[in-house]
Each structure stands twice: as C-alpha cells, then as structure tokens.
Motif scaffolding. Sequence first.
Motif, PDB file in Angstrom:
ATOM      1  N   PHE A  88       0.834  -1.210   0.000  1.00  0.00           N
ATOM      2  CA  PHE A  88       0.000   0.000   0.000  1.00  0.00           C
ATOM      3  C   PHE A  88       0.865   1.257   0.000  1.00  0.00           C
ATOM      4  O   PHE A  88       0.643   2.174  -0.787  1.00  0.00           O
ATOM      5  N   VAL A  89       1.821   1.281   0.914  1.00  0.00           N
ATOM      6  CA  VAL A  89       2.646   2.480   1.072  1.00  0.00           C
ATOM      7  C   VAL A  89       3.455   2.746  -0.199  1.00  0.00           C
ATOM      8  O   VAL A  89       3.498   3.885  -0.684  1.00  0.00           O
ATOM      9  N   ILE A  90       4.069   1.717  -0.741  1.00  0.00           N
ATOM     10  CA  ILE A  90       4.847   1.903  -1.979  1.00  0.00           C
ATOM     11  C   ILE A  90       3.930   2.343  -3.115  1.00  0.00           C
ATOM     12  O   ILE A  90       4.268   3.237  -3.889  1.00  0.00           O
ATOM     13  N   GLY A  91       2.748   1.732  -3.204  1.00  0.00           N
ATOM     14  CA  GLY A  91       1.791   2.130  -4.237  1.00  0.00           C
ATOM     15  C   GLY A  91       1.334   3.569  -4.083  1.00  0.00           C
ATOM     16  O   GLY A  91       1.206   4.308  -5.070  1.00  0.00           O
ATOM     17  N   ASP A 104      -6.757   2.797   5.170  1.00  0.00           N
ATOM     18  CA  ASP A 104      -6.225   1.426   5.169  1.00  0.00           C
ATOM     19  C   ASP A 104      -4.891   1.373   5.910  1.00  0.00           C
ATOM     20  O   ASP A 104      -4.674   0.507   6.759  1.00  0.00           O
ATOM     21  N   VAL A 105      -4.013   2.295   5.561  1.00  0.00           N
ATOM     22  CA  VAL A 105      -2.681   2.322   6.158  1.00  0.00           C
ATOM     23  C   VAL A 105      -2.779   2.574   7.655  1.00  0.00           C
ATOM     24  O   VAL A 105      -2.143   1.880   8.454  1.00  0.00           O
ATOM     25  N   LEU A 106      -3.584   3.535   8.058  1.00  0.00           N
ATOM     26  CA  LEU A 106      -3.715   3.867   9.474  1.00  0.00           C
ATOM     27  C   LEU A 106      -4.297   2.695  10.269  1.00  0.00           C
ATOM     28  O   LEU A 106      -3.784   2.341  11.335  1.00  0.00           O
ATOM     29  N   LEU A 112      -1.325  -3.630  13.544  1.00  0.00           N
ATOM     30  CA  LEU A 112      -0.073  -4.393  13.520  1.00  0.00           C
ATOM     31  C   LEU A 112       0.859  -4.007  14.663  1.00  0.00           C
ATOM     32  O   LEU A 112       1.518  -4.874  15.244  1.00  0.00           O
ATOM     33  N   ILE A 113       0.901  -2.718  14.989  1.00  0.00           N
ATOM     34  CA  ILE A 113       1.714  -2.301  16.135  1.00  0.00           C
ATOM     35  C   ILE A 113       1.162  -2.932  17.408  1.00  0.00           C
ATOM     36  O   ILE A 113       1.919  -3.452  18.242  1.00  0.00           O
TER      37      ILE A 113
END
Length: 190
Positions: A88-91, A104-106, A112-113
């Motif tokens: 996601f981040v790279i995209g 999504d990232v947040l 995950l953390i």
Amino acid sequence: MNPSDFQRAKHASTIGGTRDSTPSTTLKIGSVVGAVIGWGLGAYSGANLMIPLVGTGAVFFAAWKLLPEDRRIALPALSVQAGHLLWFVIGMITTKTVGANALDVLWLLTGLIWLAAKPSRGPLWVLGIYQLLVLPLNFYLFLHVSVGTPAHKALLVHIVWRAMALGLMGMMYMRLRREELGSEVSSPEA
C-alpha cells in the motif's frame, strides 16, 4: 527439562500431524496444492505479487530477530499483513495518491503495532474486522474489472493476501484460545 521446553518439544514433534519426523499425507498434499496455487498466482499476477511477497518475507525474518519469543505467535499474521501494508505504502508513493489508502494504512498500522506489542485477541479483532470489511469490496471490484488488466492482477493479489491474513489470524486466535483453556485446566482454583 522444564515445562516450557517440554511444550516446545511436544509441539515440534507434532508438526506434520504425526508424532514422528515423517510429514503426514495431508501435509504433503497441502504443500503440493499450495505450490501449484502459488505458481499460478505468480504466473498470472507477475510483478504485482513481488512487493507483498518480498515484504512479507522481510518482515517475518526481521520480526523473528526483534520480537521476544513469547510474541512470535503473531509472526505469520503480522508478516502477511505488514507485507500487504508495505505494498500500500509503496503504491501510494509511486502513484502519488497518498489520501486514497490513508485509512487502510492507518487501520493496518495501528492493528499491527498492537499485535506486535501484545499478541492477543484484541488486535486480532481489529485487524479481522478491517480485512472482512475490505475483502468483499476487493472481490466485487475483481469481478468487474477486465481479466488480464493490471487492476485485475493487483486485485487478485489483494484478495489472496487478505484471505491469508484472515486464515493466519484465525489460526492464531485458536492457538491463543487453546493456550488460555490449557492454563485454566492446569491451574485449578483453590
């Protein structure tokens, strides 16, 4: 042999479904089926598979070194979703669409953390709800995009990664539950 060494030895002796070192027939068949599916996915999706696959492997090996042994129960579920997050981040960076997947990232990053810090049912629920909310959308889009297009290939990888995440989180949930039930049985109340 202390109790934790005994449990580790017992677990190691049952990998593959038998008490000896010979893999079970089910494990052999599952391995062949998994290899065929993986080959097919790679042949169809091509480069779309590389970032989450390499990301998953890199996170797994890094987390193996960094996480204490008592948190390694989360490694498979953590690694698959972190590899997906990396994609996601790279995209977002390469397409300059940072806002498109920010939620999504947040959500993934927070879950995950939490999962890495405290492998428990709470972060599994947070991540599981996220995956269950987004999987149908990915599947709907997958069915309505032309076969063979880059979007179709990428959506297939998204679906597979989400399904793997759900399966691995389900396995972790069951293992946590078994351990919880085992500790209740082994430590009776006075």
